[in-house]
Each structure stands twice: as C-alpha cells, then as structure tokens.
Design a protein around this motif. Structure first.
Motif, PDB file in Angstrom:
ATOM      1  N   ALA A  26       0.842  -1.199   0.000  1.00 56.15           N
ATOM      2  CA  ALA A  26       0.000   0.000   0.000  1.00 56.15           C
ATOM      3  C   ALA A  26       0.875   1.246   0.000  1.00 56.15           C
ATOM      4  O   ALA A  26       0.629   2.199  -0.753  1.00 56.15           O
ATOM      5  CB  ALA A  26      -0.922  -0.007   1.219  1.00 56.15           C
TER       6      ALA A  26
ATOM      7  N   THR B  53       2.737   1.446  -3.556  1.00 57.30           N
ATOM      8  CA  THR B  53       1.862   1.833  -4.663  1.00 57.30           C
ATOM      9  C   THR B  53       1.457   3.295  -4.565  1.00 57.30           C
ATOM     10  O   THR B  53       1.505   4.040  -5.551  1.00 57.30           O
ATOM     11  CB  THR B  53       0.600   0.948  -4.683  1.00 57.30           C
ATOM     12  OG1 THR B  53       0.989  -0.429  -4.688  1.00 57.30           O
ATOM     13  CG2 THR B  53      -0.236   1.231  -5.922  1.00 57.30           C
TER      14      THR B  53
ATOM     15  N   PHE C 184      -2.696  -1.854  -6.497  1.00 61.73           N
ATOM     16  CA  PHE C 184      -2.719  -2.402  -5.145  1.00 61.73           C
ATOM     17  C   PHE C 184      -3.496  -3.714  -5.098  1.00 61.73           C
ATOM     18  O   PHE C 184      -3.086  -4.675  -4.441  1.00 61.73           O
ATOM     19  CB  PHE C 184      -3.334  -1.388  -4.182  1.00 61.73           C
ATOM     20  CG  PHE C 184      -3.345  -1.833  -2.748  1.00 61.73           C
ATOM     21  CD1 PHE C 184      -2.185  -2.269  -2.132  1.00 61.73           C
ATOM     22  CD2 PHE C 184      -4.520  -1.822  -2.016  1.00 61.73           C
ATOM     23  CE1 PHE C 184      -2.189  -2.686  -0.809  1.00 61.73           C
ATOM     24  CE2 PHE C 184      -4.539  -2.234  -0.693  1.00 61.73           C
ATOM     25  CZ  PHE C 184      -3.370  -2.668  -0.086  1.00 61.73           C
TER      26      PHE C 184
END
Length: 235
Positions: A170, A173, A199
């Motif tokens: 997370a 990205t 993601f």
C-alpha cells in the motif's frame, strides 16, 4: 551448523540477493509499458479495471517474497542488507542509463536517440520515485514482518507474510504513483485508477505467494535442521 552447511547457506543467500537485485533493477527499467490482465473478466471498482497495470510491478512480488524468506531464515539484519544493496544497484543502473541516453547514436542504429529517449528519457525521475517508494515499502515490510513474528511467537507464518506485504505494498503503490504524478510523468486523473488496480494486483499476488513461502521455509528448516524461530548465521 558445520562449515559445509554454512557455506551452502551463504551461497543460497547470495543467490536470493542476486534475484532480488535483478528484479528490482528490471522493474525500474520496464515500468513505462502498461498492460491488461482480466482474470475476473472486465470487472471494475470505482472506474479501475482489474487489472490494468505497469509491467514494472511484475517483478515486485518476487522481491517481497525474497525479503520475507530472508527475514524468516536469515534474520532482520540480513533482510535489511539486501534491501540496501538493491538501492545502490538501482542508483548504479540509473547512472548507466543516464550516460547511455546522452551519447549520440550512429546513423543506422537500430535504436536511435529519439526512441531511446522516449523509452528511457524519464527513467531518472521514475527510478527516483520508485526508489523512494521502494525504500520506504521494503523497510516497512521487514519491520512489520518481525513485529508480527514476535506477536505470534514465530507461529502463523501466513499472518506476518500477508500483513507485512499488504502494508508495504500500500505504501509502495501510493508513494510511487504520487511521485510520478507530481513529476508529471503520469497525469493526476489516472492516480486513483492505477492505485486501486495496482494495489489490488499486489494483494492478489501476495495471497498466491503464501504457499510458496511456506514451501521454501519448510525446505530450509528441514535441510538445515532449524527449529521454530531459529535463524541461520552466515557471518
């Protein structure tokens, strides 16, 4: 551990490190091509199709699998070392690309200056963005992995594998897309779609790589006679 086993463990560590660094450098060089893969049909969520992503994300699951494996078998310090080595390798490759982009192509070169610059010309900013995101994500991955390893007393390998990867992916990205949009390599209107799709793809792959981590950890423990929470020292 006898000297023969220690030598074997060192060789495996070097091979894993090489695969990690290769995957990282390649992902930084090929990121500008985007592709589609629709394993669930052309399903969408908030306008994002599953999956339309950069080919640069393809090697990334390998890097996180390798760091999790190194963390589990060789320990936190060795995992941090290979991450740091990857950063230096990326910087070095960036220097080579920079020089290659500025030397003039001969007449009749299969790849002329215009084409080379189109493909690699924005690599400097992209690699910078990728490295910053990657650096944060990988160190977070290692920290979270060992946090959950401590919480679960070395049990429930799937928990630390998936929780660490989900958290770090997370961060990776979001950060890399934020920087690419900030440097105007990508338009801001694709940020949300690429984040959701990228993601989601990484989460999907993270779930798929869990059995492989279990398999590799099992092989290591059996070969080197490791008990739960044992780590190999190769220094």
């Amino acid at each position: 551990m006898n000297q023969k086993d220690k030598f074997l463990a060192q060789r495996i560590y070097f091979i894993l490190s090489g695969l990690f660094i290769c995957s990282l450098v390649v992902s930084n060089l090929i990121f500008q091509k985007f592709f589609y893969w629709y394993p669930f049909g052309k399903s969408e969520f908030l306008g994002a199709k599953f999956f339309e992503i950069s080919v640069g994300v393809l090697p990334y699951p390998i890097t996180f699998l390798i760091t999790d494996l190194i963390s589990e078998i060789y320990g936190k310090n060795k995992a941090n070392q290979v991450v740091t080595s990857g950063i230096f390798a990326s910087i070095f490759s960036l220097g080579i690309v920079y020089v290659a982009n500025h030397v003039p192509a001969i007449e009749g070169s299969p790849v002329d200056d215009v084409l080379f610059t189109k493909v690699f010309g924005q690599t400097a900013l992209a690699v910078l963005a990728s490295m910053l995101a990657y650096l944060a994500a990988q160190y977070i991955d290692i920290q979270v992995y060992h946090f959950w390893k401590k919480v679960t007393s070395g049990k429930m390998l799937w928990v630390r594998n998936n929780f660490s990867t989900i958290t770090s992916q997370a961060v990776d990205t979001f950060t890399v897309l934020l920087l690419l949009c900030f440097f105007e390599i990508l338009p801001w209107n694709v940020f949300g779609k690429l984040f959701i799709s990228g993601f989601a793809f990484k989460l999907f792959i993270a779930l798929l790589d869990t059995p492989f981590l279990y398999l590799f950890v099992f092989i290591f423990r059996k070969r080197f006679n490791l008990k739960l929470n044992d780590e190999i020292s190769i220094d």
